[in-house]
Design a protein around this motif. Structure first.
Motif, PDB file in Angstrom:
ATOM      1  N   MET A   1       0.846  -1.122   0.128  1.00  0.00           N
ATOM      2  CA  MET A   1       0.072  -0.110  -0.021  1.00  0.00           C
ATOM      3  C   MET A   1       0.967   1.156  -0.246  1.00  0.00           C
ATOM      4  O   MET A   1       1.962   1.345   0.502  1.00  0.00           O
ATOM      5  CB  MET A   1      -0.836   0.118   1.133  1.00  0.00           C
ATOM      6  CG  MET A   1      -1.909  -0.983   1.298  1.00  0.00           C
ATOM      7  SD  MET A   1      -2.974  -0.841   2.681  1.00  0.00           S
ATOM      8  CE  MET A   1      -3.902   0.858   2.698  1.00  0.00           C
ATOM      9  N   GLN A   2       0.486   2.284  -0.634  1.00  0.00           N
ATOM     10  CA  GLN A   2       1.127   3.776  -0.475  1.00  0.00           C
ATOM     11  C   GLN A   2       0.183   4.561   0.095  1.00  0.00           C
ATOM     12  O   GLN A   2      -0.825   4.302   0.575  1.00  0.00           O
ATOM     13  CB  GLN A   2       1.286   4.126  -1.900  1.00  0.00           C
ATOM     14  CG  GLN A   2       2.237   3.133  -3.065  1.00  0.00           C
ATOM     15  CD  GLN A   2       2.358   3.649  -4.368  1.00  0.00           C
ATOM     16  OE1 GLN A   2       1.917   4.499  -4.642  1.00  0.00           O
ATOM     17  NE2 GLN A   2       3.066   2.988  -5.061  1.00  0.00           N
ATOM     18  N   TYR A   3       0.936   5.554   0.356  1.00  0.00           N
ATOM     19  CA  TYR A   3       0.004   6.619   1.314  1.00  0.00           C
ATOM     20  C   TYR A   3      -1.274   6.829   0.846  1.00  0.00           C
ATOM     21  O   TYR A   3      -2.308   7.274   1.633  1.00  0.00           O
ATOM     22  CB  TYR A   3       0.874   7.702   1.446  1.00  0.00           C
ATOM     23  CG  TYR A   3       0.309   8.952   2.236  1.00  0.00           C
ATOM     24  CD1 TYR A   3       0.276   8.716   3.757  1.00  0.00           C
ATOM     25  CD2 TYR A   3      -0.279   9.946   1.757  1.00  0.00           C
ATOM     26  CE1 TYR A   3      -0.522   9.516   4.610  1.00  0.00           C
ATOM     27  CE2 TYR A   3      -1.144  10.928   2.500  1.00  0.00           C
ATOM     28  CZ  TYR A   3      -1.222  10.748   4.079  1.00  0.00           C
ATOM     29  OH  TYR A   3      -1.402  11.682   4.899  1.00  0.00           O
ATOM     30  N   ARG A   4      -1.406   6.920  -0.650  1.00  0.00           N
ATOM     31  CA  ARG A   4      -2.951   7.435  -1.114  1.00  0.00           C
ATOM     32  C   ARG A   4      -3.891   6.638  -1.009  1.00  0.00           C
ATOM     33  O   ARG A   4      -4.976   6.594  -0.600  1.00  0.00           O
ATOM     34  CB  ARG A   4      -2.629   7.758  -2.633  1.00  0.00           C
ATOM     35  CG  ARG A   4      -2.213   6.474  -3.557  1.00  0.00           C
ATOM     36  CD  ARG A   4      -2.446   7.055  -5.028  1.00  0.00           C
ATOM     37  NE  ARG A   4      -1.705   5.808  -5.904  1.00  0.00           N
ATOM     38  CZ  ARG A   4      -0.913   5.399  -6.220  1.00  0.00           C
ATOM     39  NH1 ARG A   4       0.298   6.186  -5.645  1.00  0.00           N
ATOM     40  NH2 ARG A   4      -0.375   4.447  -7.119  1.00  0.00           N
ATOM     41  N   HIS A   5      -3.387   5.069  -0.736  1.00  0.00           N
ATOM     42  CA  HIS A   5      -4.227   3.837  -0.409  1.00  0.00           C
ATOM     43  C   HIS A   5      -4.554   3.988   1.053  1.00  0.00           C
ATOM     44  O   HIS A   5      -5.830   3.914   1.569  1.00  0.00           O
ATOM     45  CB  HIS A   5      -3.338   2.620  -0.655  1.00  0.00           C
ATOM     46  CG  HIS A   5      -3.213   2.378  -2.072  1.00  0.00           C
ATOM     47  ND1 HIS A   5      -2.100   1.985  -2.584  1.00  0.00           N
ATOM     48  CD2 HIS A   5      -3.755   2.820  -3.309  1.00  0.00           C
ATOM     49  CE1 HIS A   5      -2.028   2.106  -3.969  1.00  0.00           C
ATOM     50  NE2 HIS A   5      -3.023   2.616  -4.461  1.00  0.00           N
ATOM     51  N   THR A   6      -3.621   4.286   2.057  1.00  0.00           N
ATOM     52  CA  THR A   6      -4.176   4.400   3.339  1.00  0.00           C
ATOM     53  C   THR A   6      -4.823   5.405   3.775  1.00  0.00           C
ATOM     54  O   THR A   6      -5.783   5.415   4.702  1.00  0.00           O
ATOM     55  CB  THR A   6      -2.594   4.320   4.061  1.00  0.00           C
ATOM     56  OG1 THR A   6      -1.933   5.385   3.887  1.00  0.00           O
ATOM     57  CG2 THR A   6      -2.006   3.091   3.794  1.00  0.00           C
ATOM     58  N   TRP A   7      -4.642   6.658   2.877  1.00  0.00           N
ATOM     59  CA  TRP A   7      -5.495   7.841   3.132  1.00  0.00           C
ATOM     60  C   TRP A   7      -6.809   7.580   2.938  1.00  0.00           C
ATOM     61  O   TRP A   7      -7.844   7.941   3.788  1.00  0.00           O
ATOM     62  CB  TRP A   7      -5.128   8.876   2.281  1.00  0.00           C
ATOM     63  CG  TRP A   7      -5.597  10.238   3.004  1.00  0.00           C
ATOM     64  CD1 TRP A   7      -4.726  11.182   3.700  1.00  0.00           C
ATOM     65  CD2 TRP A   7      -6.679  11.073   2.596  1.00  0.00           C
ATOM     66  NE1 TRP A   7      -5.642  12.112   4.026  1.00  0.00           N
ATOM     67  CE2 TRP A   7      -7.003  12.209   3.282  1.00  0.00           C
ATOM     68  CE3 TRP A   7      -7.687  10.663   1.803  1.00  0.00           C
ATOM     69  CZ2 TRP A   7      -7.900  13.104   3.276  1.00  0.00           C
ATOM     70  CZ3 TRP A   7      -8.824  11.542   1.702  1.00  0.00           C
ATOM     71  CH2 TRP A   7      -8.921  12.837   2.470  1.00  0.00           C
TER      72      TRP A   7
END
Length: 256
Positions: free
Chosen positions: A198-204
């Motif tokens: 996961m990247q930050y955009r996914h976790t956000w």
């Protein structure tokens, strides 16, 4: 899936929340604004009701119960040795030219108008609005001026109330975005520990939906006018648990 269906799913289904990580960021932002609006409805209702109902009582109190005073050079001045508290049916007026009472003590009150030594506060529906006397240069106010001002405010309530509601909404939305952004950073750490791609955009995105359950819970508590002890800790704990369950639903990286 529209945001209303997403809202229902986010209350109980980490598996569905995990799927939202691939949707457009615009839809997620729209959901955050929707969730924020839902969360402030009780506060807006109580604030507007208290403001309207309390205006007559405040005007009468200013005329008959407050001592002579003047606000000049950024300070409230009156011939009093101790704070004066006027309790009405659903409202309290605190008058303190002595500097005994501070901002923190008043902010814990409900439905209160406070004229303190250096600022005025309005607390209603869980929301606090403050006005520093020094904000306006050469600001001067006496009893007669206050009576005139209150009469003007009462006639302008249909305009003032929506404007205050907009300000409350903007502040609440800003705080919600900050909360989600911080939660997403924690999500990055969790996904690394769990070896999830996961990247930050996914976790956000998933963090935005993970705060749904605690937000709804505290909205219900606000509507019941019930104070939850350690509310901030409970809010973060529940949101983190849901985020953890969501990340567990995401396939792990295959080890080579």
């Amino acid at each position: 899936m529209n945001i209303f269906k997403q809202f229902i799913k986010s209350l109980y289904s980490p598996k569905d929340i995990a799927q939202y990580r691939f949707q457009g960021i615009g839809k997620t932002i729209l959901y955050v604004f929707f969730l924020t609006f839902l969360s402030i409805i009780p506060s807006l209702i109580y604030f507007s009701t208290a403001l309207i109902n309390g205006m007559d009582a405040i005007q009468n109190s200013v005329k008959t119960e407050l001592p002579s005073f003047i606000i000049e050079n950024g300070e409230l001045q009156a011939d009093l040795d101790a704070p004066k508290i006027i309790n009405k049916e659903d409202f309290t007026i605190l008058f303190d030219p002595t500097g005994t009472v501070g901002h923190k003590e008043v902010s814990n009150s409900n439905n209160t108008i406070a004229l303190l030594k250096n600022e005025a506060l309005i607390i209603a529906g869980g929301q606090t609005q403050s006005f520093s006397y020094s904000m306006v240069q050469d600001f001067t106010l006496t009893n007669d001026d206050l009576e005139t001002l209150l009469a003007s405010v009462e006639s302008s309530l249909p305009i003032i109330t929506p404007l205050i509601a907009v300000v409350i909404y903007i502040v609440a939305a800003s705080m919600k975005f900050i909360e989600i952004s911080f939660l997403a950073l924690i999500g990055l750490l969790i996904q690394k520990l769990m070896e999830v791609n996961m990247q930050y955009r996914h976790t956000w995105r998933v963090a935005a939906y993970s705060v749904t359950l605690p937000t709804v819970f505290f909205t219900i508590m606000d509507s019941l006018r019930t104070l939850v002890p350690n509310g901030a800790i409970i809010n973060w704990f529940v949101a983190l648990i849901i985020l953890l369950l969501v990340i567990k639903e995401i396939p792990r990286l295959e080890k080579k």
